[in-house]
Design a protein around this motif. Structure first.
Motif, PDB file in Angstrom:
ATOM      1  N   ALA A   1     131.144 -37.967  20.567  1.00 43.86           N
ATOM      2  CA  ALA A   1     132.401 -38.068  19.830  1.00 43.86           C
ATOM      3  C   ALA A   1     133.524 -37.385  20.603  1.00 43.86           C
ATOM      4  O   ALA A   1     133.369 -36.291  21.110  1.00 43.86           O
ATOM      5  CB  ALA A   1     132.234 -37.426  18.457  1.00 43.86           C
ATOM      6  N   ARG A   2     134.657 -38.069  20.665  1.00 46.55           N
ATOM      7  CA  ARG A   2     135.821 -37.568  21.399  1.00 46.55           C
ATOM      8  C   ARG A   2     136.516 -36.439  20.665  1.00 46.55           C
ATOM      9  O   ARG A   2     136.666 -36.475  19.450  1.00 46.55           O
ATOM     10  CB  ARG A   2     136.812 -38.716  21.547  1.00 46.55           C
ATOM     11  N   HIS A   3     136.932 -35.439  21.422  1.00 45.83           N
ATOM     12  CA  HIS A   3     137.757 -34.347  20.899  1.00 45.83           C
ATOM     13  C   HIS A   3     137.169 -33.694  19.643  1.00 45.83           C
ATOM     14  O   HIS A   3     137.851 -33.525  18.648  1.00 45.83           O
ATOM     15  CB  HIS A   3     139.176 -34.826  20.615  1.00 45.83           C
ATOM     16  N   THR A   4     135.917 -33.323  19.712  1.00 51.04           N
ATOM     17  CA  THR A   4     135.307 -32.613  18.589  1.00 51.04           C
ATOM     18  C   THR A   4     134.976 -31.178  18.968  1.00 51.04           C
ATOM     19  O   THR A   4     134.311 -30.479  18.215  1.00 51.04           O
ATOM     20  CB  THR A   4     134.034 -33.332  18.096  1.00 51.04           C
ATOM     21  N   GLY A   5     135.440 -30.761  20.119  1.00 50.28           N
ATOM     22  CA  GLY A   5     135.196 -29.392  20.548  1.00 50.28           C
ATOM     23  C   GLY A   5     136.359 -28.857  21.366  1.00 50.28           C
ATOM     24  O   GLY A   5     137.267 -29.596  21.752  1.00 50.28           O
ATOM     25  N   LEU A   6     136.311 -27.543  21.599  1.00 57.58           N
ATOM     26  CA  LEU A   6     137.294 -26.858  22.431  1.00 57.58           C
ATOM     27  C   LEU A   6     136.557 -25.946  23.395  1.00 57.58           C
ATOM     28  O   LEU A   6     135.551 -25.345  23.032  1.00 57.58           O
ATOM     29  CB  LEU A   6     138.220 -25.979  21.591  1.00 57.58           C
ATOM     30  N   GLU A   7     137.070 -25.848  24.599  1.00 54.32           N
ATOM     31  CA  GLU A   7     136.562 -24.863  25.550  1.00 54.32           C
ATOM     32  C   GLU A   7     137.656 -23.826  25.760  1.00 54.32           C
ATOM     33  O   GLU A   7     138.797 -24.173  26.047  1.00 54.32           O
ATOM     34  CB  GLU A   7     136.216 -25.514  26.886  1.00 54.32           C
ATOM     35  N   LEU A   8     137.290 -22.555  25.575  1.00 52.95           N
ATOM     36  CA  LEU A   8     138.199 -21.450  25.851  1.00 52.95           C
ATOM     37  C   LEU A   8     137.763 -20.820  27.161  1.00 52.95           C
ATOM     38  O   LEU A   8     136.680 -20.257  27.260  1.00 52.95           O
ATOM     39  CB  LEU A   8     138.143 -20.403  24.731  1.00 52.95           C
ATOM     40  N   ARG A   9     138.593 -20.948  28.187  1.00 50.83           N
ATOM     41  CA  ARG A   9     138.279 -20.383  29.501  1.00 50.83           C
ATOM     42  C   ARG A   9     139.225 -19.213  29.741  1.00 50.83           C
ATOM     43  O   ARG A   9     140.425 -19.379  29.856  1.00 50.83           O
ATOM     44  CB  ARG A   9     138.425 -21.442  30.580  1.00 50.83           C
ATOM     45  N   PHE A  10     138.637 -18.020  29.811  1.00 54.24           N
ATOM     46  CA  PHE A  10     139.412 -16.790  29.940  1.00 54.24           C
ATOM     47  C   PHE A  10     140.019 -16.649  31.335  1.00 54.24           C
ATOM     48  O   PHE A  10     139.424 -17.062  32.326  1.00 54.24           O
ATOM     49  CB  PHE A  10     138.525 -15.566  29.675  1.00 54.24           C
ATOM     50  N   ASP A  11     141.215 -16.028  31.395  1.00 53.87           N
ATOM     51  CA  ASP A  11     141.807 -15.646  32.677  1.00 53.87           C
ATOM     52  C   ASP A  11     140.897 -14.605  33.328  1.00 53.87           C
ATOM     53  O   ASP A  11     140.282 -13.785  32.638  1.00 53.87           O
ATOM     54  CB  ASP A  11     143.196 -15.039  32.479  1.00 53.87           C
ATOM     55  N   ILE A  12     140.845 -14.622  34.659  1.00 52.63           N
ATOM     56  CA  ILE A  12     140.033 -13.644  35.382  1.00 52.63           C
ATOM     57  C   ILE A  12     140.825 -12.343  35.467  1.00 52.63           C
ATOM     58  O   ILE A  12     141.949 -12.330  35.967  1.00 52.63           O
ATOM     59  CB  ILE A  12     139.678 -14.157  36.792  1.00 52.63           C
ATOM     60  N   PRO A  13     140.250 -11.252  34.946  1.00 55.58           N
ATOM     61  CA  PRO A  13     140.973  -9.977  35.026  1.00 55.58           C
ATOM     62  C   PRO A  13     141.091  -9.508  36.474  1.00 55.58           C
ATOM     63  O   PRO A  13     140.233  -9.807  37.306  1.00 55.58           O
ATOM     64  CB  PRO A  13     140.113  -9.017  34.202  1.00 55.58           C
ATOM     65  N   ALA A  14     142.157  -8.777  36.769  1.00 53.26           N
ATOM     66  CA  ALA A  14     142.362  -8.242  38.121  1.00 53.26           C
ATOM     67  C   ALA A  14     141.143  -7.432  38.542  1.00 53.26           C
ATOM     68  O   ALA A  14     140.708  -6.537  37.826  1.00 53.26           O
ATOM     69  CB  ALA A  14     143.612  -7.374  38.167  1.00 53.26           C
ATOM     70  N   GLY A  15     140.579  -7.788  39.673  1.00 50.10           N
ATOM     71  CA  GLY A  15     139.416  -7.071  40.194  1.00 50.10           C
ATOM     72  C   GLY A  15     138.137  -7.322  39.419  1.00 50.10           C
ATOM     73  O   GLY A  15     137.128  -6.664  39.648  1.00 50.10           O
ATOM     74  N   GLY A  16     138.152  -8.285  38.511  1.00 53.33           N
ATOM     75  CA  GLY A  16     136.972  -8.542  37.685  1.00 53.33           C
ATOM     76  C   GLY A  16     136.307  -9.865  38.001  1.00 53.33           C
ATOM     77  O   GLY A  16     136.763 -10.631  38.850  1.00 53.33           O
ATOM     78  N   LEU A  17     135.231 -10.128  37.306  1.00 50.12           N
ATOM     79  CA  LEU A  17     134.502 -11.377  37.438  1.00 50.12           C
ATOM     80  C   LEU A  17     134.983 -12.374  36.390  1.00 50.12           C
ATOM     81  O   LEU A  17     135.476 -11.985  35.332  1.00 50.12           O
ATOM     82  CB  LEU A  17     133.006 -11.127  37.248  1.00 50.12           C
ATOM     83  N   GLU A  18     134.797 -13.651  36.698  1.00 50.89           N
ATOM     84  CA  GLU A  18     135.195 -14.680  35.752  1.00 50.89           C
ATOM     85  C   GLU A  18     134.303 -14.604  34.514  1.00 50.89           C
ATOM     86  O   GLU A  18     133.081 -14.703  34.611  1.00 50.89           O
ATOM     87  CB  GLU A  18     135.083 -16.070  36.384  1.00 50.89           C
ATOM     88  N   PRO A  19     134.900 -14.420  33.329  1.00 53.97           N
ATOM     89  CA  PRO A  19     134.097 -14.381  32.105  1.00 53.97           C
ATOM     90  C   PRO A  19     133.576 -15.779  31.759  1.00 53.97           C
ATOM     91  O   PRO A  19     134.182 -16.785  32.142  1.00 53.97           O
ATOM     92  CB  PRO A  19     135.085 -13.914  31.043  1.00 53.97           C
ATOM     93  N   TYR A  20     132.471 -15.827  31.055  1.00 55.25           N
ATOM     94  CA  TYR A  20     131.949 -17.107  30.591  1.00 55.25           C
ATOM     95  C   TYR A  20     132.920 -17.728  29.604  1.00 55.25           C
ATOM     96  O   TYR A  20     133.506 -17.023  28.785  1.00 55.25           O
ATOM     97  CB  TYR A  20     130.600 -16.928  29.889  1.00 55.25           C
TER      98      TYR A  20
END
Length: 138
Positions: free
Chosen positions: A84-103
Motif C-alpha cells: 500500500a502506498r504512503h502508509t508509513g513514514l521514515e524518520l531519519r535523524f540528522d547526524i550529530p557533530a562528531g557522532g554516528l548516524e542514528p538508526y
C-alpha cells in the motif's frame, strides 16, 4: 487458459497475504494528515513539518520511543508498507557533530477509535502492538 490460472493464483495469493497480515496496511497518509504535532505515552512528541523536516524529544527504544536527553531533528518521508502506498513514514535523524548516524525510525499508519494514529513499526504481523502516536488537538 493461462490468464485464468494466473488470475486465480493472484487471487489466492492476495487472500493468503491478507489473512497472514502480510499486506495489512493502515490508512493512506498525506501531507495534510501528518503535518503537525504527534504525542505518545511518556511525554514523547514528534513534530512533522511541511517540507520533510521533523523534530522530536525521543529516541528509538525496542518497539517504542523514549524521551531523549535533548531535542533532535531530521528528515521524514513517506514509505510504503506491504503493497500500500504512503502508509508509513521514515524518520531519519540528522547526524550529530562528531557522532554516528542514528538508526531511522519507521512509523506505520493505523486507526484507533476511528482516528488516525502512527506507531513504531515492529513485527510485520503485528506492527502496532499498543504503542501509538496520536495527533495533538489544535
Amino acid at each position: 487458459m493461462r490468464s485464468r490460472s494466473a488470475l486465480l493464483l493472484c487471487g489466492i495469493a492476495a487472500l493468503g497475504l491478507a489473512a497472514c497480515g502480510g499486506s495489512a496496511s493502515g490508512p493512506e497518509l498525506s501531507d495534510a494528515k501528518v503535518i503537525g504535532t504527534w504525542e505518545a505515552p511518556g511525554e514523547v512528541t514528534v513534530v512533522l513539518e511541511d517540507g520533510g523536516r521533523f523534530s522530536t524529544n525521543a529516541v528509538p527504544a525496542s518497539g517504542a520511543l523514549d524521551r531523549g536527553g535533548a531535542d533532535r531533528e531530521g528528515n521524514w518521508k513517506f514509505t510504503d508498507t506491504g503493497n500500500a502506498r504512503h502508509t508509513g513514514l521514515e524518520l531519519r535523524f540528522d547526524i550529530p557533530a562528531g557522532g554516528l548516524e542514528p538508526y531511522p525510525i519507521d512509523l506505520v499508519s493505523t486507526e484507533k477509535d476511528g482516528k488516525l494514529s502512527l506507531c513504531v513499526y515492529g513485527e510485520p504481523d503485528d506492527p502496532c502492538s499498543g504503542y501509538l502516536l496520536a495527533k495533538a488537538a489544535g
